[in-house]
Write a protein that holds these residues in place. Structure first.
Motif, PDB file in Angstrom:
ATOM      1  N   LEU A  54     -42.534 -48.674  20.247  1.00  0.00           N
ATOM      2  CA  LEU A  54     -42.769 -49.618  19.161  1.00  0.00           C
ATOM      3  C   LEU A  54     -42.852 -48.957  17.797  1.00  0.00           C
ATOM      4  O   LEU A  54     -43.023 -49.648  16.792  1.00  0.00           O
ATOM      5  N   THR A  55     -42.726 -47.640  17.759  1.00  0.00           N
ATOM      6  CA  THR A  55     -42.605 -46.968  16.465  1.00  0.00           C
ATOM      7  C   THR A  55     -41.184 -47.081  15.918  1.00  0.00           C
ATOM      8  O   THR A  55     -40.933 -46.708  14.774  1.00  0.00           O
ATOM      9  N   VAL A  56     -40.268 -47.615  16.751  1.00  0.00           N
ATOM     10  CA  VAL A  56     -38.865 -47.795  16.355  1.00  0.00           C
ATOM     11  C   VAL A  56     -38.646 -49.280  16.063  1.00  0.00           C
ATOM     12  O   VAL A  56     -38.769 -50.117  16.965  1.00  0.00           O
ATOM     13  N   PRO A  57     -38.334 -49.646  14.825  1.00  0.00           N
ATOM     14  CA  PRO A  57     -38.213 -51.065  14.475  1.00  0.00           C
ATOM     15  C   PRO A  57     -37.265 -51.849  15.364  1.00  0.00           C
ATOM     16  O   PRO A  57     -37.572 -52.970  15.791  1.00  0.00           O
ATOM     17  N   ASP A  58     -36.099 -51.303  15.668  1.00  0.00           N
ATOM     18  CA  ASP A  58     -35.123 -52.028  16.480  1.00  0.00           C
ATOM     19  C   ASP A  58     -35.657 -52.304  17.885  1.00  0.00           C
ATOM     20  O   ASP A  58     -35.357 -53.359  18.470  1.00  0.00           O
ATOM     21  N   GLU A  59     -36.442 -51.381  18.437  1.00  0.00           N
ATOM     22  CA  GLU A  59     -37.006 -51.602  19.770  1.00  0.00           C
ATOM     23  C   GLU A  59     -38.065 -52.700  19.738  1.00  0.00           C
ATOM     24  O   GLU A  59     -38.165 -53.512  20.664  1.00  0.00           O
ATOM     25  N   ALA A  60     -38.846 -52.741  18.688  1.00  0.00           N
ATOM     26  CA  ALA A  60     -39.833 -53.809  18.550  1.00  0.00           C
ATOM     27  C   ALA A  60     -39.145 -55.161  18.424  1.00  0.00           C
ATOM     28  O   ALA A  60     -39.554 -56.151  19.058  1.00  0.00           O
ATOM     29  N   ASP A  61     -38.090 -55.225  17.605  1.00  0.00           N
ATOM     30  CA  ASP A  61     -37.355 -56.478  17.433  1.00  0.00           C
ATOM     31  C   ASP A  61     -36.756 -56.951  18.763  1.00  0.00           C
ATOM     32  O   ASP A  61     -36.848 -58.131  19.121  1.00  0.00           O
ATOM     33  N   ALA A  62     -36.139 -56.020  19.489  1.00  0.00           N
ATOM     34  CA  ALA A  62     -35.501 -56.379  20.755  1.00  0.00           C
ATOM     35  C   ALA A  62     -36.530 -56.818  21.788  1.00  0.00           C
ATOM     36  O   ALA A  62     -36.285 -57.749  22.563  1.00  0.00           O
ATOM     37  N   LEU A  63     -37.669 -56.166  21.809  1.00  0.00           N
ATOM     38  CA  LEU A  63     -38.724 -56.527  22.759  1.00  0.00           C
ATOM     39  C   LEU A  63     -39.197 -57.950  22.531  1.00  0.00           C
ATOM     40  O   LEU A  63     -39.267 -58.752  23.474  1.00  0.00           O
ATOM     41  N   ASP A 106     -47.736 -47.857  12.047  1.00  0.00           N
ATOM     42  CA  ASP A 106     -46.376 -48.389  11.930  1.00  0.00           C
ATOM     43  C   ASP A 106     -46.050 -49.362  13.058  1.00  0.00           C
ATOM     44  O   ASP A 106     -45.399 -50.393  12.834  1.00  0.00           O
ATOM     45  N   ALA A 107     -46.484 -49.045  14.280  1.00  0.00           N
ATOM     46  CA  ALA A 107     -46.187 -49.925  15.414  1.00  0.00           C
ATOM     47  C   ALA A 107     -46.827 -51.296  15.236  1.00  0.00           C
ATOM     48  O   ALA A 107     -46.255 -52.313  15.656  1.00  0.00           O
ATOM     49  N   VAL A 108     -47.997 -51.338  14.607  1.00  0.00           N
ATOM     50  CA  VAL A 108     -48.648 -52.629  14.327  1.00  0.00           C
ATOM     51  C   VAL A 108     -47.778 -53.446  13.374  1.00  0.00           C
ATOM     52  O   VAL A 108     -47.574 -54.654  13.561  1.00  0.00           O
ATOM     53  N   TYR A 109     -47.273 -52.782  12.355  1.00  0.00           N
ATOM     54  CA  TYR A 109     -46.383 -53.451  11.404  1.00  0.00           C
ATOM     55  C   TYR A 109     -45.109 -53.945  12.086  1.00  0.00           C
ATOM     56  O   TYR A 109     -44.701 -55.106  11.904  1.00  0.00           O
ATOM     57  N   SER A 112     -45.786 -56.877  14.543  1.00  0.00           N
ATOM     58  CA  SER A 112     -46.237 -58.065  13.806  1.00  0.00           C
ATOM     59  C   SER A 112     -45.075 -58.699  13.049  1.00  0.00           C
ATOM     60  O   SER A 112     -44.899 -59.923  13.053  1.00  0.00           O
ATOM     61  N   ARG A 113     -44.288 -57.871  12.409  1.00  0.00           N
ATOM     62  CA  ARG A 113     -43.127 -58.376  11.659  1.00  0.00           C
ATOM     63  C   ARG A 113     -42.152 -59.106  12.575  1.00  0.00           C
ATOM     64  O   ARG A 113     -41.622 -60.174  12.229  1.00  0.00           O
ATOM     65  N   ALA A 114     -41.928 -58.543  13.767  1.00  0.00           N
ATOM     66  CA  ALA A 114     -40.989 -59.168  14.696  1.00  0.00           C
ATOM     67  C   ALA A 114     -41.546 -60.441  15.312  1.00  0.00           C
ATOM     68  O   ALA A 114     -40.780 -61.323  15.726  1.00  0.00           O
TER      69      ALA A 114
END
Length: 247
Positions: A54-63, A106-109, A112-114
């Motif tokens: 989750l420190t990687v924005p694209d992975e958070a979005d995909a999740l 960063d992972a919280v951001y 949360s953004r996604a």
């Protein structure tokens, strides 16, 4: 959805939500730990394990996209993933500083953004798991304190920006057993005993005691709460630091 759901507070939160009848998605980097949490859930519970960085924005979005696609909705996001980091400002390297910020802040951001647009649809909530180290300083934990301190004000800012559709609150655990730095510790472990001597309750926390407060903030009984910062520390933050005076 509970990040850092493979052990400790995250696993306890997942089991509490599952016991309350929720379908729970637990997220982490290590599949083996996630599978153990899922296997230990209450009988008949729905606990789904997903690996992601989750420190990687694209992975958070995909999740988040996959969770909503598979389950149809997202009601609660618990940003629990975090790691300790030790050292003074002169001892912590730039790489260590960035690593602490990436996971604890960063992972919280990113999650949360996604998640926010999906939570707006369900009038859901975010619960950030901060730390007593975000409400006050610790010796030799400068990067961790800075990251968790930022989570405090990030929580407040998101609460203002997204009220009343999405509630955003934070829980700040004190020293808790069976988490990252206390894995394998017991009440008789020297560091645990040292903390217990300072805590008004006379002991450190169990993960289930943190999970209960997370469940409250996520649930309907807290429907008029947003931006709250709740310490769960056995009364430690109530003291001014002076010793007990025996007269």
């Amino acid at each position: 959805m509970v990040t850092g759901g493979g052990s400790g507070i995250g696993a306890a939160v997942a089991h509490r939500f599952a016991a309350d009848g929720a379908a729970v998605v637990i997220v982490g980097r290590t599949r083996e730990k996630l599978d153990k949490t899922a296997a230990a859930a209450p009988a008949g519970a729905t606990v789904l394990a997903r690996t992601a960085d989750l420190t990687v924005p694209d992975e958070a979005d995909a999740l988040i996209a996959s969770v909503v696609a598979d389950l149809g909705r997202l009601d609660v996001l618990v940003n629990n993933a975090g790691v300790p980091s030790f050292g003074t400002v002169e001892a912590v390297s730039p790489d260590q500083w960035r690593a602490a910020m990436a996971i604890n802040l960063d992972a919280v951001y990113h999650t949360s953004r996604a998640s926010i647009r999906h939570l707006r649809v369900t009038h859901g909530s975010i619960v950030n798991v901060g730390s007593s180290g975000g409400l006050g300083g610790d010796y030799g934990m400068v990067a961790y304190n800075a990251a968790k301190g930022a989570v405090v004000n990030l929580t407040r800012a998101m609460a203002l920006d997204h009220a009343p559709e999405v509630r955003v609150n934070a829980v700040h655990p004190g020293f808790t057993l069976n988490t990252g730095i206390t894995a394998g510790a017991t009440p008789d472990t020297p560091v645990v005993k040292s903390f217990a001597e300072r805590i008004p309750f006379g002991r450190v926390a169990e993960p289930e005691e943190i999970a209960g407060v997370v469940a409250f903030l996520a649930g309907p009984d807290a429907r008029y709460m947003t931006g709250a910062q709740i310490p769960v520390d056995g009364g430690l933050s109530a003291t001014n630091g002076q010793p007990r005076i025996e007269l």
